[in-house]
Design a protein around this motif. Structure first.
Motif, PDB file in Angstrom:
ATOM      1  N   ALA A 137       0.841  -1.201   0.000  1.00  0.00           N
ATOM      2  CA  ALA A 137       0.000   0.000   0.000  1.00  0.00           C
ATOM      3  C   ALA A 137       0.872   1.246   0.000  1.00  0.00           C
ATOM      4  O   ALA A 137       2.005   1.239   0.513  1.00  0.00           O
ATOM      5  N   SER A 138       0.335   2.327  -0.536  1.00  0.00           N
ATOM      6  CA  SER A 138       1.064   3.593  -0.588  1.00  0.00           C
ATOM      7  C   SER A 138       0.281   4.675   0.152  1.00  0.00           C
ATOM      8  O   SER A 138      -0.839   4.452   0.622  1.00  0.00           O
ATOM      9  N   GLU A 139       0.893   5.849   0.212  1.00  0.00           N
ATOM     10  CA  GLU A 139       0.236   6.984   0.860  1.00  0.00           C
ATOM     11  C   GLU A 139      -1.052   7.376   0.137  1.00  0.00           C
ATOM     12  O   GLU A 139      -1.892   8.097   0.685  1.00  0.00           O
ATOM     13  N   ASP A 141      -3.386   5.237  -0.797  1.00  0.00           N
ATOM     14  CA  ASP A 141      -4.478   4.333  -0.410  1.00  0.00           C
ATOM     15  C   ASP A 141      -5.301   4.936   0.714  1.00  0.00           C
ATOM     16  O   ASP A 141      -4.757   5.284   1.771  1.00  0.00           O
ATOM     17  N   LEU A 144      -4.957   3.057   4.060  1.00  0.00           N
ATOM     18  CA  LEU A 144      -3.557   2.811   4.401  1.00  0.00           C
ATOM     19  C   LEU A 144      -3.402   2.288   5.828  1.00  0.00           C
ATOM     20  O   LEU A 144      -2.563   1.426   6.101  1.00  0.00           O
TER      21      LEU A 144
END
Length: 295
Positions: A137-139, A141, A144
């Motif tokens: 996951a990234s910022e 999402d 998150l």
């Protein structure tokens, strides 16, 4: 303007994540080196989100907030026995412990908007129990924090986290040090903090009620050692093939710190005793002060 893109890669390790804090005392607070890219799994994912709360260019503030969080950590912040049957409840609750205190802590303390505004790229990894796939996951999402909870859910000890109708667990099950994610984001310098040393050959099985957990803890340590070697081998593969396929990887500088002492028989994965945490932070600082060269 410098083209340097620094990545910090934080491994799995549960309570041994305190070792990472000690290393970062040297790198963030004393050396004032900050990172554009933050990648982590398990406890490394939690530390990554904590570091992602501050703006890029403020490494001392990042370290101080991380240290303040760890200096006050306790077992009660992370997990508790099930009520009313304690560990026996694992037979129908999917886990030995109730980890809702940790999930509450993550959801209350981490602000996704602040993370997105920090000018740092974030990757936290989890593994799907349904199909075995991993996801980072990234910022960007929206969920998150759910992914962070999943990444930190040590199987058997903590319940899987349900996301999008699938069950997810500790990212360290498949990737202990997410180096590939840092490379994919264009890192030119990568600092890796691993919490795993070499497993001790002198391990002894605990007796009585704790024997099952003793086997589980030892199994995690042996598994982590194997996965870590595979992750480090991936560095060699990237360096080998970068000349042909990915020239931008050709000159990546890598620095790896891992405990110089064997931790496995001294610190189990959920040992959040305050004295243990402080000892691990001191150990990380000492190692970083002695071994800080790029390879």
């Amino acid at each position: 303007m410098s083209d340097t893109r620094r990545a910090l890669v934080l491994s799995a390790g549960s309570a041994k994540g305190a070792y990472q804090v000690g290393v970062l005392r040297k790198w963030l607070y004393e050396d004032e080196q900050d990172y554009n890219i933050l990648c982590g799994v398990s406890v490394g994912a939690i530390n990554v989100l904590q570091l992602g709360l501050t703006q890029f260019g403020s490494p001392r503030e990042s370290y101080q907030l991380l240290y303040d969080k760890w200096k006050n950590v306790s077992k009660e912040n992370i997990y508790r026995d099930w009520e009313p049957f304690g560990k026996l409840s694992a037979l129908w609750r999917q886990a030995v412990y109730d980890c809702s205190p940790l999930h509450d802590l993550i959801r209350q303390d981490f602000d996704i908007k602040k993370i997105r505004d920090s000018n740092k790229q974030i990757r936290v990894g989890a593994v799907c129990l349904n199909d075995g796939q991993k996801y980072f996951a990234s910022e960007k999402d929206d969920n998150l924090l759910d992914w962070c909870c999943a990444s930190a859910s040590v199987p058997i000890l903590m319940k899987p986290v349900k996301i999008n109708d699938k069950f997810w667990i500790d990212g360290g099950i498949k990737v202990l040090t997410p180096i590939a994610q840092a490379l994919a984001l264009g890192a030119t310098e990568i600092d890796i903090i691993s919490c795993s040393g070499t497993p001790s050959p002198d391990w002894k099985l605990s007796e009585g009620l704790w024997s099952l957990l003793s086997v589980a803890y030892r199994s995690y340590e042996l598994m982590h050692e194997r996965i870590m070697k595979a992750d480090f081998h991936a560095i060699g593969l990237y360096n080998q093939f970068s000349i042909i396929e990915k020239p931008k990887f050709d000159n990546v500088k890598i620095r790896i710190i891992r405990p110089k002492e064997v931790l496995h028989d001294k610190v189990h994965v959920l040992d959040f005793d305050n004295n243990t945490v402080r000892r691990l932070m001191d150990m990380g600082y000492r190692d970083a002060s002695k071994y800080s060269n790029y390879i």
